[in-house]
Scaffold this motif. Structure first.
Motif, PDB file in Angstrom:
ATOM      1  N   ASP A  95       2.697   5.259  10.887  1.00 26.75           N
ATOM      2  CA  ASP A  95       3.683   5.981  10.044  1.00 26.75           C
ATOM      3  C   ASP A  95       3.424   7.543  10.039  1.00 26.75           C
ATOM      4  O   ASP A  95       2.686   7.989  11.091  1.00 26.75           O
ATOM      5  CB  ASP A  95       3.523   5.562   8.411  1.00 26.75           C
ATOM      6  CG  ASP A  95       1.963   5.738   8.062  1.00 26.75           C
ATOM      7  OD1 ASP A  95       1.197   6.182   8.758  1.00 26.75           O
ATOM      8  OD2 ASP A  95       1.830   5.567   6.664  1.00 26.75           O
ATOM      9  N   SER A 100       0.919  -1.215  -0.127  1.00 22.65           N
ATOM     10  CA  SER A 100       0.086   0.038   0.121  1.00 22.65           C
ATOM     11  C   SER A 100       0.854   1.267   0.120  1.00 22.65           C
ATOM     12  O   SER A 100       0.482   2.268   0.177  1.00 22.65           O
ATOM     13  CB  SER A 100      -0.895   0.031   1.154  1.00 22.65           C
ATOM     14  OG  SER A 100      -0.098   0.158   2.430  1.00 22.65           O
ATOM     15  N   THR A 120      -1.620  -6.836   7.335  1.00 25.87           N
ATOM     16  CA  THR A 120      -0.966  -7.756   6.992  1.00 25.87           C
ATOM     17  C   THR A 120      -1.167  -8.638   8.397  1.00 25.87           C
ATOM     18  O   THR A 120      -1.310  -9.876   8.462  1.00 25.87           O
ATOM     19  CB  THR A 120       0.462  -7.830   6.615  1.00 25.87           C
ATOM     20  OG1 THR A 120       1.006  -7.436   7.913  1.00 25.87           O
ATOM     21  CG2 THR A 120       0.607  -7.121   5.277  1.00 25.87           C
ATOM     22  N   GLU A 130      -5.840   3.697   4.249  1.00 27.19           N
ATOM     23  CA  GLU A 130      -4.927   2.639   3.575  1.00 27.19           C
ATOM     24  C   GLU A 130      -4.074   1.895   4.511  1.00 27.19           C
ATOM     25  O   GLU A 130      -3.659   2.612   5.578  1.00 27.19           O
ATOM     26  CB  GLU A 130      -3.972   3.671   2.720  1.00 27.19           C
ATOM     27  CG  GLU A 130      -4.494   4.314   1.766  1.00 27.19           C
ATOM     28  CD  GLU A 130      -3.731   5.467   1.240  1.00 27.19           C
ATOM     29  OE1 GLU A 130      -2.236   5.419   1.178  1.00 27.19           O
ATOM     30  OE2 GLU A 130      -4.375   6.722   1.020  1.00 27.19           O
TER      31      GLU A 130
HETATM   32  N1  PMP Z   1      -0.815   1.415   9.033  1.00 28.47           N
HETATM   33  C1  PMP Z   1      -0.159   1.396   7.721  1.00 28.47           C
HETATM   34  C2  PMP Z   1      -0.240   2.995   7.224  1.00 28.47           C
HETATM   35  C3  PMP Z   1       0.121   0.555   7.095  1.00 28.47           C
HETATM   36  O1  PMP Z   1       0.894   0.912   5.739  1.00 28.47           O
HETATM   37  C4  PMP Z   1       0.005  -1.004   7.526  1.00 28.47           C
HETATM   38  C5  PMP Z   1       0.429  -1.977   6.760  1.00 28.47           C
HETATM   39  N2  PMP Z   1      -0.191  -2.504   5.583  1.00 28.47           N
HETATM   40  C6  PMP Z   1      -0.545  -1.061   8.634  1.00 28.47           C
HETATM   41  C7  PMP Z   1      -0.958   0.004   9.366  1.00 28.47           C
HETATM   42  C8  PMP Z   1      -0.763  -2.476   9.217  1.00 28.47           C
HETATM   43  O2  PMP Z   1       0.426  -3.217   9.958  1.00 28.47           O
HETATM   44  P1  PMP Z   1       0.568  -4.577   9.439  1.00 28.47           P
HETATM   45  O3  PMP Z   1       0.523  -4.930   8.213  1.00 28.47           O
HETATM   46  O4  PMP Z   1       1.591  -4.916  10.137  1.00 28.47           O
HETATM   47  O5  PMP Z   1      -0.729  -5.166  10.238  1.00 28.47           O
END
Ligand code: PMP
Length: 366
Positions: free
Chosen positions: A330, A96, A206, A256
């Motif tokens: 992030d 993403s 994920t 996202e």
């Molecule tokens: N927040 C953001 C902005 C992400 O890009 C993701 C990853 N898809 C997640 C949360 C979730 O983390 P994870 O994939 O380790 O569950």
């Protein structure tokens, strides 16, 4: 600090070099040395009406500004150790945006080519960043099923099958995604809270972050409560509760990186105690509120995680002495054309009567 005379004969070190050697941890060989060891920052205002102490694990302090630096570096180094990745190979991934950025960054330092299949839901900023980091990008339609040949999963898979010397990271189905957080995020939080953490609240995409971190924490103290954050329009919460993959749960949403339209093998549903669902609108306003109240400029899913805290607080989830750790995945700069754009918020219909008063603080002088 002055240079020593001996610097000029080229034999001895300068004072600066000597100081660097003394505090060697402050000098880094390259940007990858800065992955992980992110701070835990107390949330002082936004949840102050609820019982408990709230701390954010602020993953934007990673050099690639997200938690995905951890998995990119860990998975690539494991592949190197196992001889799967060799110099000059190509790394392929579905992403993403954040994972792609981290993989591109690691690829630059380690000398790999990088191809990324991204969802058309990803912001234009994210896609431009990936290209800036030297990656080749395929933008795939967001609102098709995971097994549709146009989906970013299928595109990445085909590219990998067609290309010799390529490695497909496959974060949704890669156990190493969980292991990366088991090896770093979990131990960091345990140490930073001196073992006093009572709750972990983390978004699930994920599922790597929540599963790996939770596994480590529950091994230290099985009483720690693990709460996943899911989106309306995603199957995760229902699957956790019923073990049924219910297609009727799937519909488009805006956040996202959070929630899923499939069941990722990188999610260990057994270590998660419960899921909370949050809306696009509440999460967007909460992300903005975090910036305004805590001075932390974080991404859309950080708003989602904080929104989950508010809902849990309203349900009296937390006690006076609880120590709740929330993962902020992030940085806000990735969402300038979305959550942090008044125009975008308005287009989504997010500036309703409740919120719009607080929305605009700009005055245009004519
Ligand atoms: N927040 C953001 C902005 C992400 O890009 C993701 C990853 N898809 C997640 C949360 C979730 O983390 P994870 O994939 O380790 O569950």
């Amino acid at each position: 600090m002055s240079r020593s005379n001996s610097y000029f004969n080229g034999i001895e070190q300068t004072d600066i070099q000597r100081a660097f050697m003394k505090h060697r941890h402050q000098v880094f060989d390259n940007v990858l040395d800065l992955v992980g060891k992110t701070p835990l920052i107390k949330i002082n205002k936004i949840a102050s009406k609820y019982k408990g102490n709230f701390y954010a694990k602020v993953e934007s302090f990673n050099p690639g500004q997200s938690s995905k630096d951890r998995i990119a570096l860990y998975i690539i180094e494991q592949a190197e150790k196992e001889g799967i990745l060799k110099p000059g190979d190509t790394i392929i991934e579905t992403t993403s945006g954040n994972t792609g950025f981290s993989i591109a960054m690691v690829s630059i330092i380690k000398g790999y080519d990088c191809i990324l299949a991204v969802s058309s839901k990803s912001s234009a900023d994210k896609i431009d960043m990936l290209k800036t980091m030297g990656a080749k990008v395929y933008v795939c339609p967001a609102h098709v099923s995971a097994d549709d040949p146009r989906s970013y999963y299928q595109v990445a898979k085909r590219l990998h099958e067609d290309m010799k010397g390529s490695v497909y990271i496959n974060q949704y189905f890669n156990q190493l995604n969980i292991d990366a957080h088991y090896a770093s995020t979990g131990p960091e939080i345990w140490k930073q809270t001196e073992g006093k953490i009572t709750h972990l609240v983390a978004c699930s995409g994920t599922g790597g972050t929540i599963s790996g971190t939770a596994k480590y924490l529950k091994e230290q103290n099985p009483n720690i409560k693990i709460i996943g954050v899911d989106a309306f329009g995603s199957v995760l919460k229902k699957y956790h509760e019923t073990r049924e993959f219910d297609e009727k749960e799937i519909y488009p949403y805006r956040i996202e990186g959070l929630g899923k339209n499939l069941i990722p093998a990188a999610t260990d549903f057994d270590v998660i105690d419960k899921f909370v669902k949050v809306t696009d609108e509440d999460s967007a306003h909460m992300a903005r509120a975090i910036a305004k109240t805590e001075g932390l400029f974080v991404g859309y899913t950080s708003g989602a995680a904080m929104q989950a805290i508010i809902q849990l607080g309203d349900d009296n989830e937390f006690g006076e002495n609880d120590n709740i750790v929330i993962i902020f995945p992030d940085h806000g700069s990735r969402y300038m054309s979305k959550v942090y754009s008044d125009k975008w918020m308005n287009e989504q219909g997010f500036f309703d009567s409740v919120h719009e008063a607080s929305a605009q603080k700009i005055q245009y002088i004519k």
